[in-house]
Design an enzyme around this catalytic site. Structure first.
Site, PDB file in Angstrom:
ATOM      1  CD  GLU A 184       0.239  -1.255   3.094  1.00 47.96           C
ATOM      2  OE1 GLU A 184       0.623  -2.110   2.276  1.00 47.96           O
ATOM      3  OE2 GLU A 184       0.290  -1.419   4.326  1.00 47.96           O
ATOM      4  CB  SER A 235       8.103  -6.762   8.713  1.00 53.19           C
ATOM      5  OG  SER A 235       6.715  -6.796   8.962  1.00 53.19           O
ATOM      6  CB  CYS A 290      15.244  -8.593   2.527  1.00 56.47           C
ATOM      7  SG  CYS A 290      15.530  -9.465   0.992  1.00 56.47           S
TER       8      CYS A 290
END
Ligand code: NAD
Length: 490
Positions: A184, A235, A290
């Site tokens: 989003e 996450s 990441c």
């Protein structure tokens, strides 16, 4: 007076081959992090809209899954070609909404295209089954890989184009249909990619659908009875919830979580080649990868030289608007990300780490409302400090001094809950081999700052960086298919 938010366009969702206006009144602003301007508003889909997308996906499954694979793969050839042709257009959308430099956005898109290439190869190779005649007298056995149906793909903000394509090309070439939910925070690039796919690739209606939203949208998707599985990247706290929910609903799940990656520098390392790779690992994509370095583990006497060269290279970096070609690092993705990262920096100070460069002081006069943070480097970080254990996900390096490779490996394996990537810089094959064998992480770098697997390798992690069995990219061939065995006697 109407506000910037009220006049910003509202993103549509894409279902059954049509762009549709959402009925949702739950609208959230989408920002350009380089300027702080509002680009659009994203409506969070209602359960009805999610169900509509799943239904459209479910309806298209019988025809799509029975279409010969060599017909389905033609859509991927087309997709690859239009992405190559529109690379600059898509890279611009990506930088505009994410804030990463245009060079980094081109890389994001290249990786998406690599995965289309890899899925094209799957159509001719790994999609095949196996047979064995005469497993007993007069009895033959065969195995085919069948698609399962509708899958949900849930994406994080940090690679708005690459990560959806860790899954999309494999899922569809193997005969599944999809509902994709972009982040989003960065829905713009996938919205742009979908417009190009819709107008030029012309997949049959319902094969690929897009809905927008957050937590409730994801929960509606996973709990929909027609969704067979979910591929998630995000996450760790959310990954845990998604994995649990998928389990409760009996769904397949491939769930990538967060990271806290260490880069170990040995006293025998060649710092000349290591420093640029290390700087790019910690500060590329503004530390929002990441696979970004987060802990810099300096072994023994290399510490002083390493820290001084690393600091001086970081100080030379040009931070600025994503579209300026000579910029090394753009802003972080949002105001709240900037606040979260800044409060982690403050925590490091309070915990007693030594702040060598403080990125919070950076000001970009031309874009006072952009979400800028400069590179931050701590020294004298100890394994008990939160800044060495927890994911910060921003341009912050925590330098930890250790005295032996054993100690460094122990720090990686026990110091954090994560196991996404770890790298060593050394000129010793023995050190490198020890590191590769003993470090518990999904991706190991040896003289590499960002150990990112090519598309035709699995992309996974360990410990709290991954939940599930099969990883992203090529491993999804088994995730998106089920094996059917036939045993026949004639
Ligand atoms: P996030 O967890 O906030 O969001 C990821 C997705 O989950 C988004 O689509 C979001 O809408 C959705 N979501 C948010 N809260 C939810 C909830 N409670 N229930 C269900 N869905 C929910 O992650 P992010 O901030 O967008 O992305 C950054 C994170 O992703 C970092 O932790 C990073 O390490 C991780 N990441 C991991 C990998 C990997 O391969 N392991 C790759 C990229 C990013």
């Amino acid at each position: 007076m109407t506000s910037e938010k009220e006049t910003a366009p509202i993103l549509k969702y894409y279902v059954s081959g049509n762009w549709k206006e959402s009925n949702s009144k739950d609208l959230h602003p989408v920002f350009n992090p380089s300027t702080g301007a509002i680009l659009a508003q994203v409506p969070y889909a209602s359960r009805e809209e999610v169900n509509e997308a799943v239904e459209s996906s479910q309806k298209s499954f019988p025809n799509w899954s029975t279409m010969p694979i060599l017909e389905r793969v033609k859509y991927l050839f087309k997709m690859k070609q239009v992405f190559e042709d529109k690379l600059e257009e898509l890279a611009s959308l990506n930088s505009e909404n994410h804030g990463k430099t245009i060079l980094e956005s081109r890389g994001d898109l290249r990786r998406a295209i690599d995965n289309i290439d890899s899925a094209i190869a799957v159509a001719y190779t790994l999609s095949k089954g196996e047979t064995l005649d005469q497993i007993a007298s007069g009895i033959d056995e065969s195995m085919v890989k069948e698609p399962l149906g509708v899958f949900a793909i849930i994406c994080p903000f940090n690679f708005p184009l690459m990560i959806p394509f860790w899954f999309i090309p494999y899922a569809i070439v193997l005969g599944n249909t999809l509902v994709v939910k972009p982040s989003e925070i960065t829905p713009f690039p996938m919205d742009g990619a979908m417009k190009i796919i819709a107008s030029e690739v012309k997949l049959p209606p319902g094969v690929l659908n897009i809905v927008h939203g957050g937590r409730e949208t994801v929960e509606s998707l996973i709990s929909n009875k027609d969704v067979k599985g979910v591929a998630f990247v995000g996450s760790t706290p959310v990954a845990k919830q998604v994995y649990k929910l998928a389990g409760e609903h009996g769904k397949r799940a491939l769930v990538n979580g967060g990271a806290k990656n260490s880069i170990v520098v040995m006293p025998d390392a060649d710092l000349g080649s290591a420093i640029p790779a290390i700087v790019s690992s910690f500060f590329g994509n503004a530390g929002q990868r990441c696979l970004a370095g987060s802990n810099l583990v300096a072994l023994g006497k290399v510490h002083d030289d390493l820290l001084s060269k690393f600091t001086s290279a970081a100080k030379k970096m040009k931070i600025g608007h994503a579209f300026e070609e000579d910029v090394d690092m753009g802003p972080v993705v949002s105001k709240s990300a900037k606040e979260r990262i800044s409060s982690n920096i403050e925590k490091g100070v309070v915990e007693g780490a030594k702040l060598i460069i403080d990125g919070r002081s950076l000001r970009i006069d031309k874009y006072p409302d952009g979400f800028y943070l400069g590179p931050t480097i701590f020294d004298e970080v100890t394994p008990d400090m939160s800044i060495s254990r927890n994911e910060i996900f921003g341009p912050v390096a925590s330098t930890i001094q250790t005295n032996s490779l054993d100690e460094a490996i122990e720090l990686i394996n026990r110091g954090t809950e994560f196991g996404n990537m770890a790298s060593i810089f050394t000129t010793s094959g023995r050190n490198a081999r020890e590191f590769r064998l003993r470090v518990n992480a999904g991706n190991i770098g040896i003289n590499i700052g960002v150990a990112s697997p090519a598309a035709n390798f699995p992309f996974g992690g360990r410990k709290d960086s991954f939940y599930g069995t099969l990883h992203a990219q090529i491993d999804t061939v088994d995730f998106f298919t089920d094996k059917k065995i036939t045993i026949a006697r004639w």
